[in-house]
Design an enzyme around this catalytic site. Structure first.
Site, short mmCIF file in Angstrom:
data_model
loop_
_atom_site.label_atom_id
_atom_site.label_comp_id
_atom_site.label_asym_id
_atom_site.label_seq_id
_atom_site.Cartn_x
_atom_site.Cartn_y
_atom_site.Cartn_z
N GLU A 65 15.31 -2.72 8.55
CA GLU A 65 16.71 -3.05 8.29
C GLU A 65 17.22 -2.36 7.03
OE1 GLU A 65 16.98 -7.57 10.05
OE2 GLU A 65 16.56 -7.29 7.92
N ASP A 236 13.95 -17.66 8.77
CA ASP A 236 14.86 -16.62 8.32
C ASP A 236 15.08 -15.50 9.32
OD1 ASP A 236 12.44 -15.45 8.24
OD2 ASP A 236 12.55 -14.79 6.16
#
Lengths: 356, 356
Positions: A65, A236
């Site tokens: 990411e 998460d």
């Protein structure tokens, strides 16, 4: 003419070794406290940030990411991967590095390791949230999941909130023992527990930071007493949660950035209209935090780009104060900006000179 | 125990100085040829790539972009800024750096300067396109706009296509003189022209690489003869074009990635349904390139992430062949992945030992 990078070509770089030196020179407690200050400052001016969603590249083995954000002065992004099978080859599940640049020129002004820095900012963020949400003068915390994040959480809560009684639990008992050992000398009263039920007994704050990448139920409803603050760090990403849904239903829920937390946080278990409060509103005085002693509060933490921005900004502020960096010759800077090729030609001459 | 980064913590880094060394050691012509080969290989397998749009952060002064892409094996991204006013403070308008990582582990395997590398890949890309689109055995090229990109274009066309007659024009005469001077010794017959009309006279290929950030008309319709190939490099962002619309209307247009070129390329002047061919289809043999001697072909180049990926992949392939890199201690790699804090503690002990 020999090639010598100009000052404009050089970008400060904080390696892992220098990050270790930086944190230890400043002192880990001071580092956490100052970093928390930067996070609070940035959360107070939250609406100013350019909040792009993270750009994820998924593969069978994991995800890579890029998490960018910017204010009027600085631009920052973090590169972070998540590869659960990495531990099989002795690699980290998550590694990260970050870059900060000047908005005015687009020139990078900092490159830094962020594996350690992310651990520090996550803990600082949790403690900032607890400052507004935990029971007044809380001193005890259960720490469930005693992996890489656990000691950082403990120290941030001690330094920022005054927590000095810890009750540890991990499914792997040796992890709790390691955590207790690492924390000796920091002034905690530590109890290693053999069940999550024992760990949560009588504490004011519960921190969950487990690593299973799946829907799990680390806490069930009957384990949570009214008035407690829950700091849920481990849930998460999509498909990864730690708390039973019933806990969510009776808690007042605080999040970083709602659109992201709906996908990645504990609240992925709830309908998308379930009310939540963004933490920046509490910090900016626009929404209440804890309003009563009997209230169960939940910080559903997933980690957001603004926190990384705060961490980059803080590390940049340390450059100069602590000489724990080197300069990277990253930006081509020809004498004449139009003469990039001339730069190459002159370097060729130099190379020939060296060879002859 | 002293901190010493493990092999897993280290990432090869190619600085500007080492990029200069790398290119000059390999030889700029060989570098361009081999890089063109990597681009052709990647364009041939174009559908395999994860093609995310670039992530742009706009400000009053410019733009900062992240351009990621990935195949099954490697992930790459480029950081690039565009700040036209930078030259006022002696900075580059555009600087760039790039990162390549393993998809399987998410671990970065290369960090490199990309200001020089982007100039090289842009030129290699242009020459690859011309290989499929320019008149057979073309030897003459007009080069309009003699800035930082010009010499690279000239050399790529010489090496890959056999172009050895150049006609230069720039609104700034000294830029043409610099370009001619830099290219002396590379075997070109160079003519410096005083008008764009003179430059395009009798050439087989026209390359436009001007830098004005506005709609401009470097070429008008009457300047282009049938059968010519136009390599339009300079029109590469919204509001910035170089060619009169009439030229587009009578040309067969080839682009890198249609959704991006509709916004950034010359074809932003056309309706969004105007037919274009993606270059990868030509390279993969799925669409024709030049089909007749009288055809006017246009490569509307804006630069796409896959080309940067090819460039990163090529530089990575050179690591080991040419020792022009250093190792950066970028990834925290504790002996026990769960014991990040222990790594910090041990470094603290080391710091104290040094101080005492």
């Amino acid at each position: 003419m020999a090639y010598a990078p100009s000052a404009l070509a050089l970008v400060p770089f904080v390696s892992v070794e220098n990050m270790l030196r930086l944190v230890n020179t400043v002192g880990v407690e001071t580092f956490l406290t100052e970093l928390a200050g930067f996070i609070e400052d940035d959360f107070r001016r939250w609406p100013l940030f350019d909040k792009t969603p993270r750009v994820a590249s998924h593969s069978r083995e994991g995800v890579i990411e890029l998490m960018p954000t910017a204010d009027d002065v600085s631009y920052g992004f973090k590169y972070v991967n998540g590869h659960p099978k990495n531990t099989r080859t002795g690699r980290q599940t998550v590694t990260a590095f970050g870059v900060m640049a000047e908005v005015e020129t687009g020139y990078p002004v900092l490159i830094t390791e962020m594996t350690l820095l992310t651990a520090l900012r996550t803990a600082a963020m949790s403690a900032v949230a607890a400052k507004y949400l935990a029971p007044a003068e809380a001193r005890s915390m259960a720490l469930i999941g005693n992996g890489a994040q656990s000691e950082f959480q403990a120290l941030a809560f001690k330094t920022l909130i005054g927590v000095d009684r810890l009750r540890l639990y991990d499914i792997d008992h040796s992890a709790s023992l390691r955590c207790a050992r690492n924390l000796s000398g920091f002034g905690f009263d530590v109890t290693v527990c053999t069940s999550p039920e024992a760990a949560v007994e009588g504490v004011e704050i519960i921190t969950t930071a487990t690593a299973d990448k799946q829907f799990a139920t680390i806490l069930t409803d009957n384990m949570v007493a009214s008035g407690q603050h829950i700091n849920a760090v481990g849930g998460d990403c999509p498909g990864k949660t730690e708390l039973h849904r019933d806990i969510l239903l009776r808690s007042d829920i605080f999040v970083e950035y709602t659109p992201q937390t709906r996908i990645e946080g504990e609240i992925q278990q709830l309908r998308p209209t379930h009310p939540v409060t963004e933490l920046w509103q509490v910090i900016a005085g626009e929404a209440p935090g804890r309003t009563s002693a009997g209230q169960t509060t939940l910080f559903d933490s997933v980690g957001f780009a603004v926190e990384d921005f705060s961490a980059l900004r803080y590390v940049k502020s340390l450059i100069g104060r602590v000489p724990a960096y080197e300069m990277l010759d990253l930006l081509a800077d020809p004498d004449d900006p139009r003469d990039l090729f001339g730069m190459l030609l002159r370097a060729r001459v130099e190379l020939k000179d060296l060879a002859s």
